[in-house]
Design a protein around this motif. Structure first.
Motif, PDB file in Angstrom:
ATOM      1  N   SER A   1      -6.259   8.296  -1.402  1.00 15.38           N
ATOM      2  CA  SER A   1      -5.024   8.110  -2.153  1.00 15.38           C
ATOM      3  C   SER A   1      -3.984   7.384  -1.313  1.00 15.38           C
ATOM      4  O   SER A   1      -3.268   6.506  -1.810  1.00 15.38           O
ATOM      5  CB  SER A   1      -4.475   9.464  -2.600  1.00 15.38           C
ATOM      6  N   LEU A   2      -3.906   7.745  -0.033  1.00 19.01           N
ATOM      7  CA  LEU A   2      -2.953   7.089   0.863  1.00 19.01           C
ATOM      8  C   LEU A   2      -3.226   5.596   0.930  1.00 19.01           C
ATOM      9  O   LEU A   2      -2.307   4.772   0.835  1.00 19.01           O
ATOM     10  CB  LEU A   2      -3.056   7.702   2.263  1.00 19.01           C
ATOM     11  N   GLU A   3      -4.493   5.230   1.064  1.00 15.01           N
ATOM     12  CA  GLU A   3      -4.854   3.809   1.156  1.00 15.01           C
ATOM     13  C   GLU A   3      -4.454   3.048  -0.106  1.00 15.01           C
ATOM     14  O   GLU A   3      -3.931   1.929  -0.021  1.00 15.01           O
ATOM     15  CB  GLU A   3      -6.354   3.660   1.402  1.00 15.01           C
ATOM     16  N   SER A   4      -4.697   3.651  -1.251  1.00 18.47           N
ATOM     17  CA  SER A   4      -4.387   2.956  -2.508  1.00 18.47           C
ATOM     18  C   SER A   4      -2.885   2.839  -2.746  1.00 18.47           C
ATOM     19  O   SER A   4      -2.446   2.002  -3.538  1.00 18.47           O
ATOM     20  CB  SER A   4      -5.034   3.691  -3.689  1.00 18.47           C
ATOM     21  N   SER A   5      -2.097   3.652  -2.031  1.00 17.55           N
ATOM     22  CA  SER A   5      -0.645   3.637  -2.228  1.00 17.55           C
ATOM     23  C   SER A   5       0.099   2.864  -1.155  1.00 17.55           C
ATOM     24  O   SER A   5       1.324   2.696  -1.253  1.00 17.55           O
ATOM     25  CB  SER A   5      -0.109   5.077  -2.266  1.00 17.55           C
ATOM     26  N   LEU A   6      -0.591   2.407  -0.114  1.00 19.16           N
ATOM     27  CA  LEU A   6       0.078   1.697   0.971  1.00 19.16           C
ATOM     28  C   LEU A   6       0.730   0.411   0.465  1.00 19.16           C
ATOM     29  O   LEU A   6       0.138  -0.332  -0.303  1.00 19.16           O
ATOM     30  CB  LEU A   6      -0.911   1.364   2.086  1.00 19.16           C
ATOM     31  N   GLU A   7       1.947   0.177   0.934  1.00 22.19           N
ATOM     32  CA  GLU A   7       2.695  -1.000   0.486  1.00 22.19           C
ATOM     33  C   GLU A   7       3.663  -1.439   1.580  1.00 22.19           C
ATOM     34  O   GLU A   7       4.450  -0.630   2.068  1.00 22.19           O
ATOM     35  CB  GLU A   7       3.470  -0.648  -0.784  1.00 22.19           C
ATOM     36  N   VAL A   8       3.581  -2.702   1.974  1.00 22.89           N
ATOM     37  CA  VAL A   8       4.493  -3.196   2.999  1.00 22.89           C
ATOM     38  C   VAL A   8       5.896  -3.312   2.411  1.00 22.89           C
ATOM     39  O   VAL A   8       6.076  -3.508   1.212  1.00 22.89           O
ATOM     40  CB  VAL A   8       4.054  -4.565   3.576  1.00 22.89           C
TER      41      VAL A   8
END
Length: 260
Positions: free
Chosen positions: A128-135
């Motif tokens: 879930s963390l990976e899919s939510s990562l955003e610069v």
């Protein structure tokens, strides 16, 4: 030749005064050979991503054990503040930290679990963390400009070493970073000497670097205590054009000043 003040992505000051301040700041920044950054909530939206990942875990626990999600969230918030109070300076892996927190959460709610349960929750959190990562807006462009200008980039951050490396890769900005310095690897928090250790590790003096971070208490004040020039980044506050107390509300504005 400096552009009019109104051209600086929304910086609205009297032109002569603003241009003079911007030029002074720009010269001071470009004289630095190293640009240091905090990672979480400076270069990417960590709070947003971690909230989403935590919610995924709460939902999984609730589906299995019929636990109340809001009660889980409240308990986890307390556990998180307790478990991260040392800023991950004891050298454990991100997987170990997460399983410790989830174990404490389940015990607090008298929920039976196994090692397999913890493995599943940790995997769900990470996915879930990976899919939510955003610069952050403007982060990639800023880093690209710094590298093209011959500047070195260091990340000085708190958190597990493996997780921060993973985050840089997943965000697609690892190639812009020369050095990653974490509390996890060096055994110190930012308020307990991490910036001094970073200078020694990089073999540079404080006047060689400028540091950008979102927290006054954890980033700006301890970096200044080492003699490092700082840039406070807060998207909800106003820009301050003062070379000794420079503050920006967007990374795009910082890049605009650097390229003027």
């Amino acid at each position: 030749m400096l552009a009019p003040a109104h051209a600086f992505d929304g910086l609205s000051f009297a032109s002569d005064q603003a241009n003079h301040k911007i030029e002074s700041i720009r010269k001071s920044l470009l004289a630095k050979s190293w640009f240091g950054f905090d990672l979480d909530d400076t270069l990417h939206e960590f709070r947003k991503a971690s909230r989403a990942a935590s919610s995924t875990v709460f939902e999984l626990i609730s589906q299995t054990c019929k636990a109340n999600i809001e009660e889980l969230r409240t308990t986890y918030s307390t556990i998180l503040s307790q478990k991260t109070s040392n800023a991950f300076a004891d050298g454990k892996s991100s997987d170990t930290y997460r399983k410790e927190r989830f174990s404490a959460l389940m015990k607090s709610h008298s929920i039976d679990f196994t090692d397999t349960t913890l493995d599943q929750l940790a995997a769900a959190y990470k996915n879930s963390l990976e899919s939510s990562l955003e610069v952050k807006p403007g982060a990639v462009s800023l880093l690209r400009r710094l590298k093209h200008s011959g500047k070195k980039v260091a990340i000085v951050t708190e958190g597990p070493e493996d997780a921060q490396k993973w985050t840089l890769e997943k965000l697609g900005i690892a190639s812009y970073v020369d050095v990653l310095i974490t509390s996890n690897r060096f055994g110190r928090t930012k308020v307990d000497g991490l910036f001094g250790l970073a200078l020694k590790h990089l073999e540079i003096n404080a006047h060689d670097v400028v540091y950008i971070g979102d927290s006054l208490e954890k980033d700006i004040y301890p970096a200044r205590a080492e003699g490092i020039l700082t840039i406070a980044f807060n998207e909800t506050e106003s820009v301050v054009l003062d070379v000794t107390d420079f503050r920006v509300d967007s990374l795009r504005k910082l890049e605009t000043i650097l390229r003027s």
